[in-house]
Design a protein around this motif. Structure first.
Motif: not given
Length: 321
Positions: A220-224, A226-232, A272-276
């Motif tokens: 996602x655009x931010x780590x937070x 990305x974590x919210x989506x995973x948790x949901x 992660x929010x970082x593709x690399x």
């Protein structure tokens, strides 16, 4: 070059939207796809569960790349019916279809009302199922009386080349046990050491064919975020592992999951929010033995995940692997 596949999650999208997603996955540069085969979602927030075999006909007719499914014949599906479904897809789409067979989860299989067997008995049943399916695909008339029963069955429409039967395994003992019959292996995770151990158990036991790894990712655009989506959407990854195969309802997984357990969530989902950074971690699975990686964007917004895959993630993984 590593094969990069797209995982289509029936638990999270209506079949029509999932069909559009797999078509876009091909346009986005994925090399192939696989899908789940569920009767119910893992959790209430996911909220869907279309019929995989109905969907596969439409998906394969409207794409050109190879496609597979993870399925568990023996209880919800009679093995003769599964063999017929596989043979039909393989006849219509030569050399494009594979099926990975596993011993199943109560979440999907309890609906028959039959007793849910313990793991050793499910593994014994799976061995019988594989034998029945292979014999039917070979053109035999099959009678079988064991943990599954078959009466004088034969397949009338068979492909020139029978579909490959891979095995699904989440542990080293299971990977070693299925090596005797499988045409390839699929496992799940993103820890290179764990993946290396599972694949090594399969190879050391004589396992042949490609070894694939399904990886749950939240990009996602931010780590937070990305974590919210995973948790949901993928909170069941935090439920006690030893109970996963025996729970029967999405509410059971929701009750036992702890999406606030960051460590457990990150063990189940690559966040992660970082593709690399994500690409580097995915590429680390190749020297661990993965011939194929199937990426599952755990969010319900597949357009966003596929855009990130198309615009950088896939090329970044390929350049590192």
């Amino acid at each position: 070059m590593v094969f990069l596949g797209y995982h289509a999650s029936h638990e999270q999208l209506p079949p029509s939207r999932l069909l559009a997603a797999v078509q876009e996955a091909e346009r986005s540069g994925f090399d192939g796809a696989m899908c789940s085969d569920h009767f119910a979602p893992w959790g209430l927030a996911q909220g869907e569960s279309g019929h995989a075999w109905s969907w596969l006909g439409a998906a394969m007719a409207t794409t050109r790349f190879p496609m597979g499914v993870v399925s568990a014949p023996g209880q919800r599906y009679h093995p003769a019916i599964s063999a017929q479904a596989m043979a039909t897809l393989a006849e219509m789409f030569p050399s494009r279809f594979w099926c990975a067979l596993g011993s199943g989860e109560a979440l999907n299989e309890h609906v028959t009302g039959d007793t849910w067997p313990p793991k050793p008995r499910r593994e014994e049943r799976l061995s019988e199922v594989v034998d029945v399916i292979r014999r039917l695909h070979a053109g035999e008339r099959v009678d079988h009386d064991g943990l599954v029963r078959v009466h004088d069955a034969r397949l009338w429409s068979r492909p020139a080349d029978p579909p490959r039967l891979r095995a699904a395994a989440a542990s080293q003992p299971t990977a070693a046990a299925v090596a005797a019959w499988a045409d390839g292996l699929i496992t799940v995770g993103h820890d290179p050491d764990e993946i290396r151990a599972i694949i090594a158990a399969y190879r050391d036991a004589g396992g042949r064919g490609p070894c694939a790894v399904q990886v749950h990712v939240s990009l996602a655009d931010s780590d937070d975020e990305a974590r919210r989506i995973a948790a949901e959407q993928w909170r069941q990854a935090t439920a006690p592992e030893e109970l996963m195969w025996d729970l029967m309802q999405p509410e059971d997984f929701d009750r036992l999951a702890d999406p606030g357990d960051a460590r457990a969530l990150e063990n189940g989902v690559l966040i992660s929010s970082d593709e690399e950074e994500m690409a580097a971690r995915l590429a680390d699975l190749v020297p661990a033995g993965a011939d194929e990686l199937y990426l599952h964007g755990v969010g319900q917004n597949q357009d966003a995940f596929l855009a990130r895959a198309r615009d950088g993630l896939l090329d970044a993984v390929r350049s590192r692997a």
